[in-house]
Design an enzyme around this catalytic site. Structure first.
Site, PDB file in Angstrom:
ATOM      1  CG  ASP A  47      13.054  32.428  41.771  1.00 19.94           C
ATOM      2  OD1 ASP A  47      13.069  31.182  41.638  1.00 19.94           O
ATOM      3  OD2 ASP A  47      12.630  32.989  42.796  1.00 19.94           O
ATOM      4  NE  ARG A  99      11.428  29.778  43.591  1.00 18.01           N
ATOM      5  CZ  ARG A  99      10.876  30.471  44.586  1.00 18.01           C
ATOM      6  NH1 ARG A  99      10.126  29.845  45.472  1.00 18.01           N
ATOM      7  NH2 ARG A  99      11.053  31.768  44.687  1.00 18.01           N
ATOM      8  CG  HIS A 103       8.899  35.026  39.864  1.00 17.94           C
ATOM      9  ND1 HIS A 103       8.963  34.442  41.115  1.00 17.94           N
ATOM     10  CD2 HIS A 103      10.056  35.718  39.725  1.00 17.94           C
ATOM     11  CE1 HIS A 103      10.110  34.764  41.682  1.00 17.94           C
ATOM     12  NE2 HIS A 103      10.788  35.537  40.878  1.00 17.94           N
ATOM     13  CB  CYS A 145       9.559  38.284  42.690  1.00 18.34           C
ATOM     14  SG  CYS A 145      11.189  38.825  42.135  1.00 18.34           S
TER      15      CYS A 145
HETATM   16 CO    CO Z   1      12.222  36.916  41.410  1.00 16.21          CO
END
Ligand code: CO
Length: 213
Positions: A44, A46, A98, A101
């Site tokens: 990801d 972020r 996280h 997700c």
């Molecule tokens: Co993720």
């Protein structure tokens, strides 16, 4: 300037700022890497590993994939772990999931997602192992958060199933394995404080490979 060209401008500025603090920054870095950490996280965009840990280049060996999975037949993650443990001799292995997700969310819905099926199956398996606990959570968001945490825990268990990890640990007392969850909403890392000694003890009779060495 478009976003693509901008990246090279950014890179130039980054090089200049590093050199302005330490003229030999890149020469020193080029010599060797001796990171204490192996970080296995989600791909990801972020969740940037170095940035959230406040670590410089050279301080963390990073592997990222969708939903931070440690899959037995994935030569990529298995090679990363082997190299980090045997050659770099990292002291800590972190699996960092996280909340929010997308991979975990997709695995919560039984649906054909084509090429993604075999990968997401690993997360569906985590759901199956913890079905009683997860189905006991009526709030969908809370169940989703919990699956993110349980997925991290299962991937930590997958790390300790690796022979080279066991061998190094029994001989040297490291690496220690940690499960973390990053919160997209506030930027904080949460240590799940997994008792890996206890987890290992529970599965040792099945997965303990270190005696063979
Ligand atoms: Co993720």
């Amino acid at each position: 300037m478009n976003i693509y060209q901008q990246v090279f401008e950014n890179n130039k500025k980054w090089v200049e700022s590093k050199i302005s603090h330490d003229a030999d920054f890149f020469e020193k870095l080029a010599k060797d890497q001796t990171p204490d950490f192996l970080y296995i996280g989600c791909a990801d965009s972020r969740v940037p590993a170095n940035e959230i840990m406040g670590l410089e280049p050279g301080e963390v060996f990073v592997h990222r994939n969708i939903a931070n999975l440690v899959v037995n037949t994935d030569l990529n993650v298995q090679s990363v772990i082997h190299y980090a443990v045997v050659h770099l001799q990292v002291k800590h292995i972190i699996v960092c999931g996280h909340y929010g997700c997308g991979g975990v969310k997709a695995a919560m819905v039984p649906k054909d997602l084509g090429l993604m099926n075999p990968w997401l199956r690993n997360i569906r398996d985590v759901y199956r192992i913890h079905q009683d606990e997860l189905d006991g959570i009526s709030d969908t968001e809370a169940r989703y958060d919990r699956l993110v945490e349980l997925n991290v825990r299962e991937q930590c268990i997958n790390v300790v199933k690796v022979a080279s990890v066991q061998k190094r640990y029994y001989h040297e007392g490291y690496p220690t394995v940690h499960g973390w969850v990053y919160d997209l909403h506030n930027g904080y890392l949460k240590d799940l404080e997994l008792d890996m000694e206890k987890e290992v003890a529970k599965i040792a009779k099945i997965y303990d490979l270190h005696e063979d060495f």
